[in-house]
Design a protein around this motif. Structure first.
Motif, PDB file in Angstrom:
ATOM      1  N   ALA A 104      24.678 -79.775  96.038  1.00  0.00           N
ATOM      2  CA  ALA A 104      25.668 -80.442  96.885  1.00  0.00           C
ATOM      3  C   ALA A 104      24.995 -81.251  97.998  1.00  0.00           C
ATOM      4  O   ALA A 104      25.381 -82.394  98.275  1.00  0.00           O
ATOM      5  CB  ALA A 104      26.626 -79.417  97.486  1.00  0.00           C
ATOM      6  N   ILE A 105      23.976 -80.676  98.619  1.00  0.00           N
ATOM      7  CA  ILE A 105      23.249 -81.397  99.668  1.00  0.00           C
ATOM      8  C   ILE A 105      22.547 -82.619  99.082  1.00  0.00           C
ATOM      9  O   ILE A 105      22.547 -83.700  99.681  1.00  0.00           O
ATOM     10  CB  ILE A 105      22.237 -80.465 100.380  1.00  0.00           C
ATOM     11  CG1 ILE A 105      22.973 -79.387 101.181  1.00  0.00           C
ATOM     12  CG2 ILE A 105      21.296 -81.255 101.276  1.00  0.00           C
ATOM     13  CD1 ILE A 105      23.772 -79.882 102.356  1.00  0.00           C
ATOM     14  N   ASN A 106      21.977 -82.461  97.894  1.00  0.00           N
ATOM     15  CA  ASN A 106      21.323 -83.608  97.242  1.00  0.00           C
ATOM     16  C   ASN A 106      22.315 -84.716  96.932  1.00  0.00           C
ATOM     17  O   ASN A 106      22.002 -85.902  97.081  1.00  0.00           O
ATOM     18  CB  ASN A 106      20.586 -83.166  95.977  1.00  0.00           C
ATOM     19  CG  ASN A 106      19.325 -82.397  96.287  1.00  0.00           C
ATOM     20  OD1 ASN A 106      18.734 -82.565  97.351  1.00  0.00           O
ATOM     21  ND2 ASN A 106      18.912 -81.536  95.373  1.00  0.00           N
ATOM     22  N   VAL A 107      23.516 -84.350  96.475  1.00  0.00           N
ATOM     23  CA  VAL A 107      24.554 -85.355  96.197  1.00  0.00           C
ATOM     24  C   VAL A 107      24.958 -86.055  97.492  1.00  0.00           C
ATOM     25  O   VAL A 107      25.048 -87.286  97.547  1.00  0.00           O
ATOM     26  CB  VAL A 107      25.781 -84.711  95.510  1.00  0.00           C
ATOM     27  CG1 VAL A 107      26.955 -85.668  95.485  1.00  0.00           C
ATOM     28  CG2 VAL A 107      25.425 -84.272  94.095  1.00  0.00           C
ATOM     29  N   LEU A 108      25.194 -85.273  98.548  1.00  0.00           N
ATOM     30  CA  LEU A 108      25.554 -85.875  99.842  1.00  0.00           C
ATOM     31  C   LEU A 108      24.455 -86.808 100.340  1.00  0.00           C
ATOM     32  O   LEU A 108      24.735 -87.915 100.827  1.00  0.00           O
ATOM     33  CB  LEU A 108      25.836 -84.786 100.879  1.00  0.00           C
ATOM     34  CG  LEU A 108      27.129 -84.012 100.700  1.00  0.00           C
ATOM     35  CD1 LEU A 108      27.150 -82.790 101.625  1.00  0.00           C
ATOM     36  CD2 LEU A 108      28.335 -84.900 100.955  1.00  0.00           C
ATOM     37  N   ALA A 109      23.210 -86.369 100.218  1.00  0.00           N
ATOM     38  CA  ALA A 109      22.089 -87.217 100.649  1.00  0.00           C
ATOM     39  C   ALA A 109      22.021 -88.490  99.804  1.00  0.00           C
ATOM     40  O   ALA A 109      21.747 -89.574 100.333  1.00  0.00           O
ATOM     41  CB  ALA A 109      20.779 -86.442 100.561  1.00  0.00           C
ATOM     42  N   GLY A 110      22.286 -88.372  98.517  1.00  0.00           N
ATOM     43  CA  GLY A 110      22.283 -89.548  97.643  1.00  0.00           C
ATOM     44  C   GLY A 110      23.359 -90.549  98.042  1.00  0.00           C
ATOM     45  O   GLY A 110      23.117 -91.759  98.074  1.00  0.00           O
ATOM     46  N   ILE A 111      24.540 -90.047  98.362  1.00  0.00           N
ATOM     47  CA  ILE A 111      25.634 -90.925  98.811  1.00  0.00           C
ATOM     48  C   ILE A 111      25.262 -91.560 100.144  1.00  0.00           C
ATOM     49  O   ILE A 111      25.441 -92.765 100.356  1.00  0.00           O
ATOM     50  CB  ILE A 111      26.956 -90.142  98.920  1.00  0.00           C
ATOM     51  CG1 ILE A 111      27.438 -89.705  97.536  1.00  0.00           C
ATOM     52  CG2 ILE A 111      28.022 -90.972  99.632  1.00  0.00           C
ATOM     53  CD1 ILE A 111      28.561 -88.685  97.561  1.00  0.00           C
ATOM     54  N   MET A 112      24.707 -90.765 101.046  1.00  0.00           N
ATOM     55  CA  MET A 112      24.336 -91.262 102.366  1.00  0.00           C
ATOM     56  C   MET A 112      23.313 -92.400 102.255  1.00  0.00           C
ATOM     57  O   MET A 112      23.384 -93.377 102.995  1.00  0.00           O
ATOM     58  CB  MET A 112      23.761 -90.112 103.193  1.00  0.00           C
ATOM     59  CG  MET A 112      23.337 -90.484 104.592  1.00  0.00           C
ATOM     60  SD  MET A 112      22.594 -89.090 105.465  1.00  0.00           S
ATOM     61  CE  MET A 112      21.033 -88.924 104.605  1.00  0.00           C
TER      62      MET A 112
END
Length: 82
Positions: free
Chosen positions: A19-27
């Motif tokens: 989830a953190i990786n997905v959020l970082a990718g979106i960011m």
């Protein structure tokens, strides 16, 4: 019921890294909308550092209204509307 909640919490936590990786990718994504990037950044910051503190609302004279209300109730309980 409590066991189910514990199991759900455990399952959700097992996906934290993804989830953190997905959020970082979106960011970081230049293709994501600005709103999505900000939302992802805020979610990451909130989880890593906690939510930012919110200021107390001030009364007309600039002093916090909440403190005045507490004073009226605790210091002057006989007349809380004072």
């Amino acid at each position: 019921m409590a066991r189910t909640l514990i199991e759900i919490r455990s399952l959700a936590r097992s996906h934290t890294r993804t989830a953190i990786n997905v959020l970082a990718g979106i960011m970081r994504s230049k293709d994501a909308t600005a709103a999505a990037r900000v939302s992802a950044a805020n979610a990451i910051l909130d989880r890593g550092w906690g939510k930012a503190t919110q200021p107390l609302e001030s009364g007309d004279d600039g002093s916090p209204e909440l403190i005045h209300r507490i004073e009226r109730v605790i210091v002057h309980p006989e007349n809380p509307d004072r």
